[in-house]
Design a protein around this motif. Structure first.
Motif, short mmCIF file in Angstrom:
data_model
loop_
_atom_site.label_atom_id
_atom_site.label_comp_id
_atom_site.label_asym_id
_atom_site.label_seq_id
_atom_site.Cartn_x
_atom_site.Cartn_y
_atom_site.Cartn_z
N VAL A 23 0.88 -1.17 0.00
CA VAL A 23 0.00 0.00 0.00
C VAL A 23 0.92 1.22 0.00
O VAL A 23 1.63 1.44 0.96
CB VAL A 23 -0.86 -0.01 1.29
N GLY A 24 0.95 1.95 -1.11
CA GLY A 24 1.83 3.12 -1.15
C GLY A 24 1.73 3.81 -2.50
O GLY A 24 1.36 3.19 -3.49
N SER A 25 2.09 5.07 -2.54
CA SER A 25 1.99 5.86 -3.76
C SER A 25 2.66 5.18 -4.94
O SER A 25 3.78 4.73 -4.84
CB SER A 25 2.67 7.22 -3.58
N GLY A 26 1.95 5.13 -6.07
CA GLY A 26 2.52 4.55 -7.28
C GLY A 26 2.66 3.04 -7.22
O GLY A 26 3.32 2.44 -8.06
N ASP A 27 2.05 2.42 -6.23
CA ASP A 27 2.17 0.97 -6.07
C ASP A 27 0.77 0.37 -5.92
O ASP A 27 -0.24 1.07 -6.05
CB ASP A 27 3.03 0.67 -4.83
#
Lengths: 97, 214
Positions: A23-27
């Motif tokens: 869970v994370g930006s760009g992912d």
């Protein structure tokens, strides 16, 4: 948030449950488990709206190589199509490991 | 002169027309650049000497990949420089934007671990441009320089400390091969995903072969 769902025909059973990605930006995270029926089902929840056609294109490409009857849940946080494909392939690898 | 701007650096340009592909940019991108003439360096290789940049619109779906001639860069600010400036201390918006308010605690935490870090994403954009960009719901995107392998104890400690903050902080470790998410490096077994200028790759050790690549 936008929710999308896709169904693809499958040829073989999926034996277990795997989880890859973060869970994370760009992912994105991918949860892959045995399907309740004989088809493959993909449920996408994405933070970026308006890209249903791009999702269909990426998933069409993935399912030319993957024939498992899987229920795949994708939680997307703005990943590029390249990251989406890589995570799906990583999930398939984890399934085989 | 300064070295080639690295991924995450924010570049100020004079006008939307400064972009190499200015003739083809959508109206929202031109409007965004008129509001705040800053672009962010994308993780990609240069093409014909042009810098790969991104234009940020108001909506999440509004992100444009564009190209910028190096001589069109009027100002360059890296996330590390934004952290060193500490612009959030004088921002009146910290009261409405928890991601800005959290930066002071993060600066202290990073000092404790002696890490070179900086804000990216909407918060970095706001600190560089001065234009209100982050919102009350914005996550905090951060980068941490990790040319050498980050000891696992440091990674785990940092991840746990960030998890106690009132905002979600997403950290990318910038290593010699590319960037790895701290969350993945901390939690997952290999392989982990590295974002490189040539696209994402799965590797067992993001610092393997670092000496050869450096």
């Amino acid at each position: 948030m936008e929710r999308l769902s896709f169904t693809y025909p499958a040829r073989e059973a999926v034996a277990r449950r795997v989880h890859v990605g973060v869970v994370g930006s760009g992912d994105l995270e991918v949860l892959l488990e045995p399907s309740a029926d004989e088809d493959a089902h993909v449920a996408v929840t994405t933070s970026v709206e308006g890209f249903a056609t791009v999702w269909k294109h990426v998933l069409d490409r993935f399912f030319t190589r993957f024939e498992g009857a899987a229920a795949i849940e994708i939680n997307d946080f703005g990943a590029t199509p390249g990251v989406v494909l890589l995570r799906l392939e990583q999930a398939v690898e984890a399934l085989r490991a | 002169m300064r070295p080639e701007p690295a991924t995450h650096a924010l570049l100020r340009i004079a006008h939307p027309r400064a972009l190499a592909d200015a003739g083809t940019i959508p109206a929202w991108a031109a409007a965004a650049l008129a509001r705040a003439p800053w672009v962010v360096v994308r993780r990609a290789r240069r093409r014909d000497g042009l810098i790969p940049v991104g234009v940020r619109g108001l909506k999440r779906a509004e992100r444009l990949a564009a190209w910028l001639p190096a001589d069109a860069v009027l100002e360059c600010l890296t996330p590390s420089e934004l952290a060193a400036r500490g612009g959030w201390r004088s921002s009146a918006r910290a009261a409405q934007v928890p991601a800005l308010a959290a930066l002071e605690a993060i600066a202290k935490l990073m000092r404790g671990y002696e890490l070179d870090w900086g804000p990216c994403g909407s918060v970095g954009f706001e600190l560089a441009s001065g234009a209100a960009t982050a919102t009350g719901k914005s996550d905090l995107d951060l980068m941490v320089e990790a040319r050498a392998a980050l000891p696992r104890t440091v990674a785990v400690g940092l991840y746990a400390a960030l998890a106690r903050l009132p905002v979600r902080a997403d950290v990318l470790l910038e290593g010699p091969l590319g960037a790895v998410a701290l969350a993945e490096y901390t939690a997952a077994r290999p392989p982990v995903m590295v974002r490189t200028a040539d696209g994402p790759r799965l590797v067992d050790d993001p610092w393997d072969g670092a000496a050869a690549a450096a």
